[in-house]
Design a protein around this motif. Sequence first.
Motif, PDB file in Angstrom:
ATOM      1  N   UNK A 157       0.735  -1.230  -0.164  1.00 15.62           N
ATOM      2  CA  UNK A 157       0.270   0.258  -0.050  1.00 15.62           C
ATOM      3  C   UNK A 157       1.154   1.252  -0.053  1.00 15.62           C
ATOM      4  N   UNK A 158       0.152   2.317  -0.035  1.00 17.11           N
ATOM      5  CA  UNK A 158       0.844   3.684   0.144  1.00 17.11           C
ATOM      6  C   UNK A 158       2.049   3.743  -1.095  1.00 17.11           C
ATOM      7  N   UNK A 159       1.351   3.314  -2.280  1.00 17.54           N
ATOM      8  CA  UNK A 159       1.717   3.929  -3.813  1.00 17.54           C
ATOM      9  C   UNK A 159       1.822   4.951  -3.984  1.00 17.54           C
ATOM     10  N   UNK A 160       1.663   6.023  -3.443  1.00 19.44           N
ATOM     11  CA  UNK A 160       0.838   7.457  -3.579  1.00 19.44           C
ATOM     12  C   UNK A 160       1.263   8.000  -5.420  1.00 19.44           C
ATOM     13  N   UNK A 161       3.078   7.548  -5.446  1.00 17.43           N
ATOM     14  CA  UNK A 161       3.364   8.299  -6.856  1.00 17.43           C
ATOM     15  C   UNK A 161       4.258   7.617  -7.625  1.00 17.43           C
ATOM     16  N   UNK A 162       4.256   7.904  -9.057  1.00 15.19           N
ATOM     17  CA  UNK A 162       5.737   7.423 -10.187  1.00 15.19           C
ATOM     18  C   UNK A 162       7.004   7.031  -8.857  1.00 15.19           C
ATOM     19  N   UNK A 163       7.318   7.850  -8.208  1.00 19.61           N
ATOM     20  CA  UNK A 163       8.752   7.905  -7.453  1.00 19.61           C
ATOM     21  C   UNK A 163       8.491   6.252  -6.702  1.00 19.61           C
ATOM     22  N   UNK A 164       7.330   6.543  -6.036  1.00 15.84           N
ATOM     23  CA  UNK A 164       7.390   5.168  -4.788  1.00 15.84           C
ATOM     24  C   UNK A 164       6.868   4.282  -5.047  1.00 15.84           C
ATOM     25  N   UNK A 165       6.655   4.368  -6.912  1.00 20.27           N
ATOM     26  CA  UNK A 165       6.685   2.642  -6.931  1.00 20.27           C
ATOM     27  C   UNK A 165       7.770   2.272  -7.859  1.00 20.27           C
ATOM     28  N   UNK A 166       8.193   3.205  -8.669  1.00 19.68           N
ATOM     29  CA  UNK A 166       9.898   3.320  -9.364  1.00 19.68           C
ATOM     30  C   UNK A 166      11.179   2.640  -7.434  1.00 19.68           C
ATOM     31  N   UNK A 167      10.498   2.905  -6.195  1.00 15.52           N
ATOM     32  CA  UNK A 167      11.574   2.964  -5.183  1.00 15.52           C
ATOM     33  C   UNK A 167      11.545   1.100  -4.841  1.00 15.52           C
ATOM     34  N   UNK A 168       9.727   1.093  -4.963  1.00 19.40           N
ATOM     35  CA  UNK A 168       9.682  -0.356  -5.000  1.00 19.40           C
ATOM     36  C   UNK A 168      10.032  -1.605  -5.865  1.00 19.40           C
ATOM     37  N   UNK A 169       9.865  -1.035  -7.486  1.00 17.65           N
ATOM     38  CA  UNK A 169       9.782  -1.494  -8.268  1.00 17.65           C
ATOM     39  C   UNK A 169      11.625  -2.395  -8.193  1.00 17.65           C
ATOM     40  N   UNK A 170      12.078  -1.619  -7.729  1.00 16.77           N
ATOM     41  CA  UNK A 170      13.850  -0.832  -7.736  1.00 16.77           C
ATOM     42  C   UNK A 170      14.059  -2.817  -6.438  1.00 16.77           C
ATOM     43  N   UNK A 171      12.989  -2.639  -4.741  1.00 17.62           N
ATOM     44  CA  UNK A 171      13.859  -3.504  -4.088  1.00 17.62           C
ATOM     45  C   UNK A 171      13.182  -4.561  -4.671  1.00 17.62           C
ATOM     46  N   UNK A 172      11.658  -5.411  -5.600  1.00 18.11           N
ATOM     47  CA  UNK A 172      10.835  -5.846  -6.246  1.00 18.11           C
ATOM     48  C   UNK A 172      12.801  -6.852  -6.680  1.00 18.11           C
ATOM     49  N   UNK A 173      13.300  -5.953  -8.081  1.00 23.15           N
ATOM     50  CA  UNK A 173      13.613  -7.056  -9.253  1.00 23.15           C
ATOM     51  C   UNK A 173      15.022  -6.946  -8.149  1.00 23.15           C
ATOM     52  N   UNK A 174      15.589  -6.989  -7.240  1.00 30.21           N
ATOM     53  CA  UNK A 174      16.489  -7.491  -6.354  1.00 30.21           C
ATOM     54  C   UNK A 174      16.265  -9.246  -6.454  1.00 30.21           C
ATOM     55  N   UNK A 175      14.929  -9.294  -5.999  1.00 28.25           N
ATOM     56  CA  UNK A 175      15.032 -10.929  -5.908  1.00 28.25           C
ATOM     57  C   UNK A 175      13.835 -11.646  -7.374  1.00 28.25           C
ATOM     58  N   UNK A 176      13.023 -10.595  -8.293  1.00 26.56           N
ATOM     59  CA  UNK A 176      11.981 -11.146  -8.970  1.00 26.56           C
ATOM     60  C   UNK A 176      12.876 -10.644 -10.505  1.00 26.56           C
ATOM     61  N   UNK A 177      12.325 -11.567 -10.868  1.00 28.27           N
ATOM     62  CA  UNK A 177      12.632 -11.576 -12.663  1.00 28.27           C
ATOM     63  C   UNK A 177      12.348 -10.000 -12.696  1.00 28.27           C
ATOM     64  N   UNK A 178      12.860  -9.565 -14.159  1.00 27.54           N
ATOM     65  CA  UNK A 178      12.436  -8.220 -13.896  1.00 27.54           C
ATOM     66  C   UNK A 178      11.410  -7.633 -15.158  1.00 27.54           C
ATOM     67  N   UNK A 179      10.410  -9.231 -15.631  1.00 26.38           N
ATOM     68  CA  UNK A 179       9.419  -9.054 -16.139  1.00 26.38           C
ATOM     69  C   UNK A 179       8.355 -10.041 -15.678  1.00 26.38           C
ATOM     70  N   UNK A 180       8.456 -10.486 -14.067  1.00 28.15           N
ATOM     71  CA  UNK A 180       7.391 -10.968 -13.104  1.00 28.15           C
ATOM     72  C   UNK A 180       6.263  -9.844 -12.844  1.00 28.15           C
ATOM     73  N   UNK A 181       5.234 -10.320 -13.005  1.00 29.24           N
ATOM     74  CA  UNK A 181       4.262  -9.602 -13.398  1.00 29.24           C
ATOM     75  C   UNK A 181       3.353  -8.768 -11.993  1.00 29.24           C
ATOM     76  N   UNK A 182       3.363  -8.100 -11.567  1.00 30.09           N
ATOM     77  CA  UNK A 182       2.301  -7.443 -10.996  1.00 30.09           C
ATOM     78  C   UNK A 182       1.359  -6.857 -11.136  1.00 30.09           C
ATOM     79  N   UNK A 183       0.400  -6.891 -10.074  1.00 31.48           N
ATOM     80  CA  UNK A 183      -0.995  -5.989 -10.722  1.00 31.48           C
ATOM     81  C   UNK A 183      -1.129  -5.109  -9.581  1.00 31.48           C
ATOM     82  N   UNK A 184      -2.200  -3.702 -10.894  1.00 30.15           N
ATOM     83  CA  UNK A 184      -1.692  -2.800 -10.028  1.00 30.15           C
ATOM     84  C   UNK A 184      -3.146  -2.413  -9.832  1.00 30.15           C
TER      85      UNK A 184
END
Length: 352
Positions: A157-184
């Motif tokens: 939660x709390x994904x207010x804007x693209x900046x937060x989304x970018x930080x979340x993306x970089x964190x997830x990409x430390x463990x998951x493939x770049x094309x792993x599906x995420x639902x918004x």
Amino acid sequence: MGQITVVGLGAGTLDQIPLGVYRKLTNHSGIIYTRTKEHPVIQSLENEGVQFESMDDIYESHDDFESVYKNISEVLINKSQNEDIIYTVPGHPIVAERTVQLLLNQNRCDVEILGGQSFIDALFTSVKVDPIEGFQLLDGTSLKREQIQYRQHVVIGQVYDAMVASDVKLTLMEDLPHDYPVTIVTAAGDPQYERVETVPLYQLDRGFEFSNLTTLYMKPVEEEHLHHQFQSLRDVVAILRGPGGCPWDQKQTHESLRRFLIEEAYEVIDAIEEEDDDHIAEELGDVLLQVMLHSQIAEEKGYFTVDDVIRSVTDKMIERHPHVFGDVDVESADEVKANWEKIKQKDGLNQF
């Protein structure tokens, strides 16, 4: 001592809030304070004449969310000293609302909580998942890699804007493939504005309009993507030692494995001398496998587990570094050296 009544606005439209909450808001004669005006219920109530004062401008005056939340709570507490006030938040006041937690943890005014549907109910309806299967709710503004339990449904939660989304993306990409599906999911439960879109992870912060009503969802991650995590190795070793596993692994004992541990240690040293980082990583993995095998053998006999191994070395490192972790009892340097000399003599490692 004043009072702050915190009211949850639910996850979607005006139709979803309880009748009592609706009357509380519409019968209020003064200004109602709200964390943000970016919510469909606010717009509907303003059309009915309810007056709101938002805290949206505070977001622009700070560089981090914790400072924003502290500022908002302080403003509300100060206003409550002169009159009882109403403060509204999206969803339910107790779910993913840091400002409310700050208000509850102070003693300068009383705080009353009134309902409001949590976005969690609407979210799981939108993605058609039963939360009894196990899920984890995390804050996108302070997401830490070590927090994430990928084997469960993950809600961010709390994904207010693209900046937060970018930080979340970089964190997830430390463990998951770049094309792993995420639902918004945005405006879950709102029949008019709800939007559910699944994108590859690398596109998470691109071409999407985020808001206070945006949440990310991921189904449990397939095991093949988690082989770098400790639990996967632990499971593999247990399977190899278990029924239907590997005959060689099944028959090993502490005694039979002893020479392999020494051999693997030598191979690590060879890789270090070769200055080959990939080879070092591979050989350290072989040493770790020996640790896991010994731990699994001990666990099967009820002696200790790998958790005990990790706890032991963690405690030891903390105790030996009081200048870092605090003043605790420390084994003397002479004792450490003496113990190491005994180990070298016993196992023929005197050349080191």
